[in-house]
Design an enzyme around this catalytic site. Structure first.
Site, PDB file in Angstrom:
ATOM      1  N   THR A 240       2.111   4.399   5.349  1.00 39.96           N
ATOM      2  CA  THR A 240       1.391   5.884   6.317  1.00 39.96           C
ATOM      3  C   THR A 240       1.409   6.021   7.074  1.00 39.96           C
ATOM      4  O   THR A 240       1.434   4.400   8.057  1.00 39.96           O
ATOM      5  CB  THR A 240       0.451   5.874   5.307  1.00 39.96           C
ATOM      6  OG1 THR A 240      -0.628   7.094   6.160  1.00 39.96           O
ATOM      7  CG2 THR A 240      -0.281   4.686   5.438  1.00 39.96           C
ATOM      8  N   ASP A 241       1.453   7.023   8.102  1.00 37.65           N
ATOM      9  CA  ASP A 241       1.655   6.703   9.631  1.00 37.65           C
ATOM     10  C   ASP A 241      -0.244   6.300   9.803  1.00 37.65           C
ATOM     11  O   ASP A 241       0.092   6.602  11.328  1.00 37.65           O
ATOM     12  CB  ASP A 241       2.193   8.291  10.061  1.00 37.65           C
ATOM     13  CG  ASP A 241       1.715   9.366   9.097  1.00 37.65           C
ATOM     14  OD1 ASP A 241       0.480   9.507   8.912  1.00 37.65           O
ATOM     15  OD2 ASP A 241       1.326  10.552   9.505  1.00 37.65           O
ATOM     16  N   GLU A 242      -1.208   6.705   9.055  1.00 35.64           N
ATOM     17  CA  GLU A 242      -2.096   6.814   9.279  1.00 35.64           C
ATOM     18  C   GLU A 242      -2.085   5.229   9.967  1.00 35.64           C
ATOM     19  O   GLU A 242      -3.437   5.151  11.401  1.00 35.64           O
ATOM     20  CB  GLU A 242      -3.051   6.553   8.589  1.00 35.64           C
ATOM     21  CG  GLU A 242      -3.131   8.478   8.251  1.00 35.64           C
ATOM     22  CD  GLU A 242      -4.102   8.976   7.539  1.00 35.64           C
ATOM     23  OE1 GLU A 242      -5.387   8.219   7.587  1.00 35.64           O
ATOM     24  OE2 GLU A 242      -3.756   9.648   6.231  1.00 35.64           O
TER      25      GLU A 242
ATOM     26  N   TYR B  27      -9.491   3.350   5.129  1.00 41.75           N
ATOM     27  CA  TYR B  27      -8.387   3.236   4.097  1.00 41.75           C
ATOM     28  C   TYR B  27      -7.295   3.015   5.153  1.00 41.75           C
ATOM     29  O   TYR B  27      -6.305   1.958   4.602  1.00 41.75           O
ATOM     30  CB  TYR B  27      -7.574   4.708   4.048  1.00 41.75           C
ATOM     31  CG  TYR B  27      -6.656   5.555   3.781  1.00 41.75           C
ATOM     32  CD1 TYR B  27      -5.973   4.874   2.553  1.00 41.75           C
ATOM     33  CD2 TYR B  27      -6.109   5.835   4.444  1.00 41.75           C
ATOM     34  CE1 TYR B  27      -4.845   5.219   2.518  1.00 41.75           C
ATOM     35  CE2 TYR B  27      -4.293   6.018   3.776  1.00 41.75           C
ATOM     36  CZ  TYR B  27      -4.274   6.549   2.851  1.00 41.75           C
ATOM     37  OH  TYR B  27      -2.814   6.736   2.536  1.00 41.75           O
TER      38      TYR B  27
ATOM     39  N   LYS C 122      -4.267  -0.222   4.918  1.00 38.03           N
ATOM     40  CA  LYS C 122      -2.733  -0.134   4.819  1.00 38.03           C
ATOM     41  C   LYS C 122      -1.921  -1.482   5.254  1.00 38.03           C
ATOM     42  O   LYS C 122      -1.192  -1.162   5.242  1.00 38.03           O
ATOM     43  CB  LYS C 122      -2.567   1.168   4.701  1.00 38.03           C
ATOM     44  CG  LYS C 122      -2.747   2.661   3.847  1.00 38.03           C
ATOM     45  CD  LYS C 122      -2.378   2.477   2.316  1.00 38.03           C
ATOM     46  CE  LYS C 122      -1.232   1.888   2.052  1.00 38.03           C
ATOM     47  NZ  LYS C 122       0.393   2.290   1.054  1.00 38.03           N
TER      48      LYS C 122
HETATM   49  P1  NAD Z   1      -3.000   8.574  -5.281  1.00 35.58           P
HETATM   50  O1  NAD Z   1      -4.354   9.223  -4.662  1.00 35.58           O
HETATM   51  O2  NAD Z   1      -2.559   9.935  -5.664  1.00 35.58           O
HETATM   52  O3  NAD Z   1      -2.546   7.782  -5.754  1.00 35.58           O
HETATM   53  C1  NAD Z   1      -2.405   6.411  -6.018  1.00 35.58           C
HETATM   54  C2  NAD Z   1      -2.294   6.279  -7.959  1.00 35.58           C
HETATM   55  O4  NAD Z   1      -2.915   5.183  -7.586  1.00 35.58           O
HETATM   56  C3  NAD Z   1      -2.819   6.602  -8.881  1.00 35.58           C
HETATM   57  O5  NAD Z   1      -1.694   6.473 -10.409  1.00 35.58           O
HETATM   58  C4  NAD Z   1      -3.576   5.279  -9.379  1.00 35.58           C
HETATM   59  O6  NAD Z   1      -4.690   5.630 -10.884  1.00 35.58           O
HETATM   60  C5  NAD Z   1      -3.039   4.806  -8.830  1.00 35.58           C
HETATM   61  N1  NAD Z   1      -4.012   2.979  -9.173  1.00 35.58           N
HETATM   62  C6  NAD Z   1      -5.233   3.123  -7.455  1.00 35.58           C
HETATM   63  N2  NAD Z   1      -5.310   1.756  -8.030  1.00 35.58           N
HETATM   64  C7  NAD Z   1      -5.220   1.234  -8.874  1.00 35.58           C
HETATM   65  C8  NAD Z   1      -4.609  -0.298  -9.351  1.00 35.58           C
HETATM   66  N3  NAD Z   1      -5.700  -1.060  -8.765  1.00 35.58           N
HETATM   67  N4  NAD Z   1      -3.413  -0.562  -9.870  1.00 35.58           N
HETATM   68  C9  NAD Z   1      -3.138   0.541 -10.466  1.00 35.58           C
HETATM   69  N5  NAD Z   1      -2.881   1.396 -10.033  1.00 35.58           N
HETATM   70  C10 NAD Z   1      -3.867   2.740  -9.441  1.00 35.58           C
HETATM   71  O7  NAD Z   1      -1.750   8.333  -4.264  1.00 35.58           O
HETATM   72  P2  NAD Z   1      -0.852   9.126  -3.128  1.00 35.58           P
HETATM   73  O8  NAD Z   1      -1.418  10.402  -2.766  1.00 35.58           O
HETATM   74  O9  NAD Z   1       0.249   9.388  -4.226  1.00 35.58           O
HETATM   75  O10 NAD Z   1      -0.103   7.856  -2.651  1.00 35.58           O
HETATM   76  C11 NAD Z   1       1.237   6.932  -3.195  1.00 35.58           C
HETATM   77  C12 NAD Z   1       1.000   6.031  -2.154  1.00 35.58           C
HETATM   78  O11 NAD Z   1       1.685   6.854  -0.835  1.00 35.58           O
HETATM   79  C13 NAD Z   1      -0.088   5.276  -1.054  1.00 35.58           C
HETATM   80  O12 NAD Z   1       0.208   4.182  -0.829  1.00 35.58           O
HETATM   81  C14 NAD Z   1      -0.462   5.973   0.062  1.00 35.58           C
HETATM   82  O13 NAD Z   1      -1.162   5.554   0.689  1.00 35.58           O
HETATM   83  C15 NAD Z   1       0.571   6.199   0.074  1.00 35.58           C
HETATM   84  N6  NAD Z   1       1.177   7.727   0.866  1.00 35.58           N
HETATM   85  C16 NAD Z   1       0.567   8.780   0.810  1.00 35.58           C
HETATM   86  C17 NAD Z   1       0.287   9.773   1.969  1.00 35.58           C
HETATM   87  C18 NAD Z   1       0.107  11.088   1.029  1.00 35.58           C
HETATM   88  O14 NAD Z   1       0.340  12.376   2.295  1.00 35.58           O
HETATM   89  N7  NAD Z   1      -0.849  11.023   0.152  1.00 35.58           N
HETATM   90  C19 NAD Z   1       1.583  10.024   2.731  1.00 35.58           C
HETATM   91  C20 NAD Z   1       1.980   8.387   2.976  1.00 35.58           C
HETATM   92  C21 NAD Z   1       1.761   7.539   2.085  1.00 35.58           C
END
Ligand code: NAD
Length: 359
Positions: A134-136, A160, A164
């Site tokens: 993430t950019d965070e 968080y 990351k």
């Molecule tokens: P989300 O919370 O919607 O989904 C996370 C998924 O991971 C869920 O299906 C959950 O069941 C699974 N999970 C959690 N803990 C687990 C574990 N211990 N073992 C196996 N599965 C597990 O998240 P998202 O928004 O889809 O984000 C996905 C990735 O992208 C993350 O790594 C996040 O840091 C990164 N990201 C998200 C954003 C955003 O805007 N949402 C932006 C940049 C990066």
């Protein structure tokens, strides 16, 4: 032809990535490993569930033995790591799960990948560990600061983003120390279908449909850089196919918005939808304010989040120049698609809100 292991594939971005990948590369095999936490929903994978090239494993990324078994059993050559605890507010009230999944879990995957790919030699030359970040991790920007580039020093501010950041460093270290073939992408805020309704954009859409208040933290002038989720999937695809090993790539679409302006925009879109489609009033009888064209009256200011970062912005020059990356959706087209998706998929978000999607 590739065999992918996608961790967190039942979550928001992971599920959209799996849909994108199976549509774009129908010959590839995709295995999802997901613990189905509150944020994971197996129904997000319904569109691919019957595809013979798709398999689902219900399990935890911290279970290194399970990951090793999956890598061997499915002859995995590409691991795409989305699984994480991802909600900043939850990281403030309960950071432990973030340390466990985001740091220990990522390390568990790296250990399994090293053992199977490097030590045991399965796909020794032809493997990839792609880490989704993430950019965070870069912290927060002032109004006139230049956008985050790949060389911006890490300065995470929430549990968080700190978790990351730690996982990004571990991925880098496994490349530098052991030669694991890794890439990392750092993306800005995503929006689109299957977004869990605790996050800003789906929260606002679903609250308008239920005539509930639209909470805005503090003055609402926190700025985020928004990218349509399928454009994130396209960016990851390019990094996996063309990215240099050991490198990080920022993925973004130069689309900064203050939270308050996004909420006002969604109110306007919903007012217009209800005005141009009279049948919506029958389908969503609770949406009284949107029916009257005054959804913005639901806006309520609430106490700001502790340590709330003020501004994030991504400089995507490296992925533009090296990979030829460009988003396909404009914000106007992406937000319209997103609003329409929530109007068309009421049963999905209602079951998420009621909690009855969990196994
Ligand atoms: P989300 O919370 O919607 O989904 C996370 C998924 O991971 C869920 O299906 C959950 O069941 C699974 N999970 C959690 N803990 C687990 C574990 N211990 N073992 C196996 N599965 C597990 O998240 P998202 O928004 O889809 O984000 C996905 C990735 O992208 C993350 O790594 C996040 O840091 C990164 N990201 C998200 C954003 C955003 O805007 N949402 C932006 C940049 C990066």
């Amino acid at each position: 032809m590739s065999n992918l292991l996608v961790t967190g594939g039942a979550g928001f971005i992971g599920a959209n990535f799996v849909h994108y990948w199976m549509k774009t590369y129908p010959q590839d095999k995709v295995v999802v490993l997901d613990a189905l936490t509150y944020a994971g929903n197996k129904a997000n994978l319904d569109p691919v569930a019957e595809n013979p090239n798709f398999a689902f494993s219900h399990g935890n990324i911290c279970d290194t033995a399970l990951v090793e078994t999956l890598l061997k059993e499915h002859q995995i050559d590409t691991l795409v790591h989305f699984a994480a605890e991802s909600h900043v507010d939850r990281s403030i009230t309960g950071p432990d799960a973030f340390i466990e999944t985001n740091i220990i879990g990522t390390h568990s995957l790296l250990k399994a990948a090293k053992r199977v790919w490097l030590d045991e030699g399965l796909n020794k030359e032809n493997h990839r560990f792609h880490h989704v970040s993430t950019d965070e991790v870069y912290g927060t920007l002032g109004p006139n600061d230049p956008a985050f580039s790949e060389t911006t020093p890490y300065a995470p501010n929430s549990p968080y983003s700190a978790s990351k950041a730690a996982s990004d460093h571990l991925v880098r270290a496994y490349h530098h120390t052991y030669g694991l073939k890794v890439t990392t992408s750092n993306c800005s805020n995503n929006y689109g279908p299957y977004h869990f309704p605790e996050k800003l954009i789906p929260l606002v859409i679903t609250n308008i449909l239920q005539d509930k208040p639209l909470p805005i933290y503090g003055d609402g002038q926190q700025i985020r850089d928004w990218l349509y989720v399928e454009d994130h999937a396209r960016g990851i695809d390019l990094v996996i196919k063309k990215g240099r090993l050991g490198e990080c790539y920022n993925i973004g679409g130069i689309n900064e918005w203050a939270n308050f302006d996004i909420v006002k925009l969604i109110c306007e879109l919903m007012n217009a939808k209800f005005s141009e489609t009279p049948e919506l009033a029958e389908s969503f009888p609770d949406a009284q304010k949107a029916q009257q064209g005054i959804a913005q009256e639901l806006i309520t200011h609430v106490t700001d989040r502790a340590g709330h970062d003020r501004r994030y912005a991504i400089d995507p020059a490296k992925s533009n120049d090296e990979l030829g990356y460009e988003p396909v959706e404009s914000f106007a087209s992406g937000i319209r698609k997103t609003v329409q998706w929530y109007l068309n998929n009421r049963s999905w978000w209602q079951s998420v809100l009621s909690g009855d999607y969990q196994i």
